[in-house]
Design a protein around this motif. Structure first.
Motif, PDB file in Angstrom:
ATOM      1  N   LEU A  44      36.464  -0.304  18.335  1.00  9.46           N
ATOM      2  CA  LEU A  44      36.454  -1.023  19.616  1.00  9.46           C
ATOM      3  C   LEU A  44      35.642  -2.317  19.517  1.00  9.46           C
ATOM      4  N   LEU A  47      37.518  -4.927  17.529  1.00 10.03           N
ATOM      5  CA  LEU A  47      38.621  -5.488  18.301  1.00 10.03           C
ATOM      6  C   LEU A  47      38.138  -6.420  19.404  1.00 10.03           C
ATOM      7  N   ARG A  48      36.958  -6.123  19.960  1.00  5.70           N
ATOM      8  CA  ARG A  48      36.420  -6.999  21.013  1.00  5.70           C
ATOM      9  C   ARG A  48      36.117  -8.389  20.479  1.00  5.70           C
ATOM     10  N   GLU A  51      39.478  -9.769  21.016  1.00  9.34           N
ATOM     11  CA  GLU A  51      39.922  -9.647  22.400  1.00  9.34           C
ATOM     12  C   GLU A  51      39.154 -10.592  23.338  1.00  9.34           C
ATOM     13  N   ARG A  59      40.949  -7.011  29.003  1.00  7.51           N
ATOM     14  CA  ARG A  59      40.839  -6.079  27.883  1.00  7.51           C
ATOM     15  C   ARG A  59      42.181  -5.355  27.717  1.00  7.51           C
ATOM     16  N   THR A  62      41.424  -2.556  24.054  1.00  3.94           N
ATOM     17  CA  THR A  62      40.312  -1.623  23.832  1.00  3.94           C
ATOM     18  C   THR A  62      40.229  -0.450  24.816  1.00  3.94           C
ATOM     19  N   THR A 134      32.210  -0.264  26.622  1.00  3.88           N
ATOM     20  CA  THR A 134      33.438   0.056  27.356  1.00  3.88           C
ATOM     21  C   THR A 134      33.574  -0.728  28.659  1.00  3.88           C
TER      22      THR A 134
END
Length: 279
Positions: A44, A47-48, A51, A59, A62, A134
């Motif tokens: 995650l 990927l951020r 992203e 988002r 994720t 998150t």
């Protein structure tokens, strides 16, 4: 069921009753869950890096990782998970009753949401890192920061995020729904949001394992997180959790934030398997 509840019951989890087999079950469940979280958290965060510059607050990828972790955590626990009702497609927020730290898994497993949490959670070991990664929105109980926090809510809602609130303001023993506080509903009534937003009430029901007390999954008062985690994972045969989605309410049709809070509370109570009933 009375609307006012004072958590003056015994809130101590006695780990001396777990036993050798219980500790073994705890380890066999806890280790895979930790490994799952660490692997997926790494994915995650990587990927951020892509992203965030491409989509800003958006988002698109994720949240599916978070949902994958939560669904599989229940499988590892041996805890059955089910959903009733239809998830809304309108832009807006979700409000739910709050019984346990397990609510985070249950509500994320069912839907792509972003939690609204007290600011202290950001500094909790482990949990704070997960919450930040998150996309949790942290709020402070400080009137001087109310305007800034409202602006954060509005920005996130405009970005299409489904913000999830716990309007009770605290977790319970899972046997009741407390009165909803209307303060956080004020963000929905901003002039440029009121006409486009909806709010969906959601009920989370926990069913205890066989031979355990009905409040087994409840987490309240000064109950420690780790002892409750051990108890939850050490049980021989886990219970189940049910997430019930109610009809979404259009913000523009509500008289004010207090009436909206009351309507949401009533919907959540109707779906609760204990509230208002003989327990």
């Amino acid at each position: 069921m009375a609307d006012v509840w004072k958590p003056d019951e015994d809130d101590v989890v006695d780990l001396s009753q777990i036993g050798a087999l219980g500790w073994l079950r705890f380890a066999l469940r806890a280790i895979p869950i930790v490994v799952l979280i660490l692997i997926c958290l790494t994915a995650l965060l990587l990927l951020r890096l892509i992203e965030r510059p491409l989509f800003g607050l958006g988002r698109p990828i994720t949240p599916f990782i978070t949902q994958f972790v939560c669904r599989n955590a229940f499988r590892i626990m041996g805890m059955r998970f089910s959903v009733k009702g239809t998830q809304m497609t309108h832009p807006g927020a979700v409000v739910a009753n709050h019984s346990s730290w397990l609510d985070i898994f249950a509500l994320n497993a069912a839907k792509r949401v972003y939690f609204v949490s007290k600011s202290e959670v950001a500094n909790w070991p482990g949990i704070g890192v997960l919450a930040k990664a998150t996309g949790t929105v942290f709020i402070e109980r400080n009137p001087r920061k109310a305007k800034a926090q409202k602006e954060v809510f509005e920005a996130r809602l405009k970005a299409g995020h489904k913000l999830l609130f716990f309007p009770e303001g605290t977790s319970t023993d899972g046997l009741r729904v407390l009165p909803f506080k209307s303060t956080l509903f004020a963000a929905f009534f901003a002039q440029d949001l009121k006409e486009i937003l909806w709010v969906q009430p959601v009920t989370v029901n926990y069913y205890a394992p066989d031979a355990e007390e009905k409040r087994f999954y409840g987490w309240w008062g000064e109950m420690g997180f780790f002892p409750h985690l051990v108890k939850t994972l050490a049980v021989r045969k886990a219970g189940r959790v049910e997430v019930v989605y109610h009809m979404p309410l259009r913000v523009s049709e509500a008289e004010n934030r207090k009436s909206m809070a009351l309507e949401c509370e009533r919907a959540v109570r109707r779906g609760h398997h204990f509230d208002g009933k003989d327990i």
